[in-house]
Design a protein around this motif. Sequence first.
Motif, PDB file in Angstrom:
ATOM      1  N   PHE A  13      87.691  99.872  38.152  1.00  0.00           N
ATOM      2  CA  PHE A  13      87.789  98.796  38.959  1.00  0.00           C
ATOM      3  C   PHE A  13      88.718  99.231  40.249  1.00  0.00           C
ATOM      4  CE2 PHE A  13      89.961  94.686  40.274  1.00  0.00           C
ATOM      5  CZ  PHE A  13      88.759  93.791  40.442  1.00  0.00           C
ATOM      6  N   LEU A  14      89.800  99.756  39.879  1.00  0.00           N
ATOM      7  CA  LEU A  14      90.654 100.116  40.801  1.00  0.00           C
ATOM      8  C   LEU A  14      90.166 101.207  41.944  1.00  0.00           C
ATOM      9  CD1 LEU A  14      94.176 100.620  38.927  1.00  0.00           C
ATOM     10  CD2 LEU A  14      93.470  98.956  40.315  1.00  0.00           C
ATOM     11  N   ALA A  15      89.203 101.941  41.587  1.00  0.00           N
ATOM     12  CA  ALA A  15      88.590 102.846  42.559  1.00  0.00           C
ATOM     13  C   ALA A  15      88.007 102.166  43.617  1.00  0.00           C
ATOM     14  CB  ALA A  15      87.554 103.757  41.722  1.00  0.00           C
ATOM     15  N   ASP A  16      87.428 100.907  43.533  1.00  0.00           N
ATOM     16  CA  ASP A  16      86.859 100.170  44.652  1.00  0.00           C
ATOM     17  C   ASP A  16      86.678  98.806  44.044  1.00  0.00           C
ATOM     18  OD1 ASP A  16      85.539  99.413  46.818  1.00  0.00           O
ATOM     19  OD2 ASP A  16      83.656 100.636  46.382  1.00  0.00           O
ATOM     20  N   PRO A  17      87.706  98.155  44.390  1.00  0.00           N
ATOM     21  CA  PRO A  17      87.848  96.513  43.705  1.00  0.00           C
ATOM     22  C   PRO A  17      87.462  95.686  44.635  1.00  0.00           C
ATOM     23  CG  PRO A  17      89.893  97.199  44.656  1.00  0.00           C
ATOM     24  CD  PRO A  17      89.104  98.555  44.824  1.00  0.00           C
ATOM     25  N   THR A  18      85.889  95.809  44.913  1.00  0.00           N
ATOM     26  CA  THR A  18      85.028  94.996  45.876  1.00  0.00           C
ATOM     27  C   THR A  18      83.800  94.554  45.067  1.00  0.00           C
ATOM     28  OG1 THR A  18      83.714  96.639  46.561  1.00  0.00           O
ATOM     29  CG2 THR A  18      86.042  96.025  47.909  1.00  0.00           C
ATOM     30  N   PRO A  19      83.315  93.365  45.522  1.00  0.00           N
ATOM     31  CA  PRO A  19      82.108  93.006  44.632  1.00  0.00           C
ATOM     32  C   PRO A  19      80.919  94.350  44.916  1.00  0.00           C
ATOM     33  CG  PRO A  19      82.837  91.385  45.871  1.00  0.00           C
ATOM     34  CD  PRO A  19      83.697  92.508  46.241  1.00  0.00           C
ATOM     35  N   ALA A  20      80.998  95.165  45.939  1.00  0.00           N
ATOM     36  CA  ALA A  20      79.995  96.039  46.323  1.00  0.00           C
ATOM     37  C   ALA A  20      80.263  97.370  45.515  1.00  0.00           C
ATOM     38  CB  ALA A  20      80.009  96.194  47.871  1.00  0.00           C
ATOM     39  N   GLY A  21      81.641  97.643  45.330  1.00  0.00           N
ATOM     40  CA  GLY A  21      82.035  98.624  44.599  1.00  0.00           C
ATOM     41  C   GLY A  21      81.724  98.452  43.112  1.00  0.00           C
ATOM     42  N   LEU A  22      81.770  97.168  42.669  1.00  0.00           N
ATOM     43  CA  LEU A  22      81.512  96.866  41.270  1.00  0.00           C
ATOM     44  C   LEU A  22      80.035  96.930  41.287  1.00  0.00           C
ATOM     45  CD1 LEU A  22      83.919  94.245  40.009  1.00  0.00           C
ATOM     46  CD2 LEU A  22      84.220  96.661  39.734  1.00  0.00           C
ATOM     47  N   ALA A  23      79.214  96.618  42.251  1.00  0.00           N
ATOM     48  CA  ALA A  23      77.893  96.609  42.091  1.00  0.00           C
ATOM     49  C   ALA A  23      77.429  97.948  41.962  1.00  0.00           C
ATOM     50  CB  ALA A  23      77.212  95.994  43.219  1.00  0.00           C
ATOM     51  N   ALA A  24      77.986  98.800  42.597  1.00  0.00           N
ATOM     52  CA  ALA A  24      77.425 100.330  42.526  1.00  0.00           C
ATOM     53  C   ALA A  24      77.514 100.907  41.276  1.00  0.00           C
ATOM     54  CB  ALA A  24      78.187 100.970  43.588  1.00  0.00           C
ATOM     55  N   ARG A  25      78.774 100.455  40.524  1.00  0.00           N
ATOM     56  CA  ARG A  25      79.110 101.084  39.239  1.00  0.00           C
ATOM     57  C   ARG A  25      78.177 100.198  38.242  1.00  0.00           C
ATOM     58  NH1 ARG A  25      83.201 104.417  39.002  1.00  0.00           N
ATOM     59  NH2 ARG A  25      84.727 104.369  40.809  1.00  0.00           N
ATOM     60  N   VAL A  26      77.933  99.117  38.139  1.00  0.00           N
ATOM     61  CA  VAL A  26      77.089  98.486  37.307  1.00  0.00           C
ATOM     62  C   VAL A  26      75.897  99.088  37.305  1.00  0.00           C
ATOM     63  CG1 VAL A  26      76.310  96.118  36.670  1.00  0.00           C
ATOM     64  CG2 VAL A  26      78.533  96.598  36.974  1.00  0.00           C
ATOM     65  N   GLY A  27      75.205  98.917  38.643  1.00  0.00           N
ATOM     66  CA  GLY A  27      74.172  99.473  39.129  1.00  0.00           C
ATOM     67  C   GLY A  27      73.625 100.826  38.352  1.00  0.00           C
ATOM     68  N   SER A  28      74.734 101.917  38.559  1.00  0.00           N
ATOM     69  CA  SER A  28      74.479 103.356  38.196  1.00  0.00           C
ATOM     70  C   SER A  28      74.669 103.149  36.634  1.00  0.00           C
ATOM     71  CB  SER A  28      75.383 104.071  38.591  1.00  0.00           C
ATOM     72  OG  SER A  28      76.701 103.746  38.399  1.00  0.00           O
ATOM     73  N   ALA A  29      75.360 102.346  36.164  1.00  0.00           N
ATOM     74  CA  ALA A  29      75.322 102.322  34.549  1.00  0.00           C
ATOM     75  C   ALA A  29      74.535 101.685  33.842  1.00  0.00           C
ATOM     76  CB  ALA A  29      76.650 101.614  34.093  1.00  0.00           C
ATOM     77  N   THR A  30      73.436 100.926  34.319  1.00  0.00           N
ATOM     78  CA  THR A  30      72.178 100.213  34.038  1.00  0.00           C
ATOM     79  C   THR A  30      71.011 100.990  34.371  1.00  0.00           C
ATOM     80  OG1 THR A  30      72.159  98.515  35.692  1.00  0.00           O
ATOM     81  CG2 THR A  30      73.419  98.057  33.881  1.00  0.00           C
ATOM     82  N   ALA A  31      71.202 101.784  35.436  1.00  0.00           N
ATOM     83  CA  ALA A  31      69.613 102.539  35.963  1.00  0.00           C
ATOM     84  C   ALA A  31      69.177 103.358  34.873  1.00  0.00           C
ATOM     85  CB  ALA A  31      70.405 103.423  37.225  1.00  0.00           C
ATOM     86  N   VAL A  32      67.904 103.320  34.560  1.00  0.00           N
ATOM     87  CA  VAL A  32      67.072 103.940  33.716  1.00  0.00           C
ATOM     88  C   VAL A  32      67.057 105.197  34.159  1.00  0.00           C
ATOM     89  CG1 VAL A  32      65.154 104.030  32.246  1.00  0.00           C
ATOM     90  CG2 VAL A  32      66.081 101.872  32.883  1.00  0.00           C
ATOM     91  N   PRO A  33      67.037 106.384  33.363  1.00  0.00           N
ATOM     92  CA  PRO A  33      66.719 107.487  34.051  1.00  0.00           C
ATOM     93  C   PRO A  33      65.518 107.949  34.067  1.00  0.00           C
ATOM     94  CG  PRO A  33      68.146 107.618  31.808  1.00  0.00           C
ATOM     95  CD  PRO A  33      67.986 106.187  32.272  1.00  0.00           C
ATOM     96  N   ALA A  34      65.064 108.275  34.995  1.00  0.00           N
ATOM     97  CA  ALA A  34      63.638 108.899  35.411  1.00  0.00           C
ATOM     98  C   ALA A  34      63.213 109.956  34.231  1.00  0.00           C
ATOM     99  CB  ALA A  34      63.250 109.498  36.785  1.00  0.00           C
ATOM    100  N   THR A  35      61.867 109.727  33.693  1.00  0.00           N
ATOM    101  CA  THR A  35      61.366 110.648  32.896  1.00  0.00           C
ATOM    102  C   THR A  35      60.279 111.572  33.402  1.00  0.00           C
ATOM    103  OG1 THR A  35      59.736 109.010  32.282  1.00  0.00           O
ATOM    104  CG2 THR A  35      61.587 109.143  30.831  1.00  0.00           C
TER     105      THR A  35
END
Length: 100
Positions: free
Chosen positions: A77-99
Amino acid sequence: MSLDTPAVTPTPLNTDPPLNADPLLDSLTALFRRVLELPEVPGDGNFFLLGGDSLVATRVLSAVARTHGVELTFEEFLADPTPAGLAARVGSATAVPATR
């Protein structure tokens, strides 16, 4: 003014904050607005500069985990405490890896 002039009806102002093209960013922006009790928060609005503190940040992280199923650390959270920063982290954590 002539009696023949039609009455002008004022158009009501839209008081809702503008929506982003990204629903995840919209969700996190709304979360910041709610916990900070602000009428508007930009996508790049810094949580701490908008009046947040570490105690309220834990509420944000808890809500992110409940709503989006991603548990972020306080350091993340401290690395980028903005809605956009959190969206990037959440988005990358929930992205499905390509097979392949």
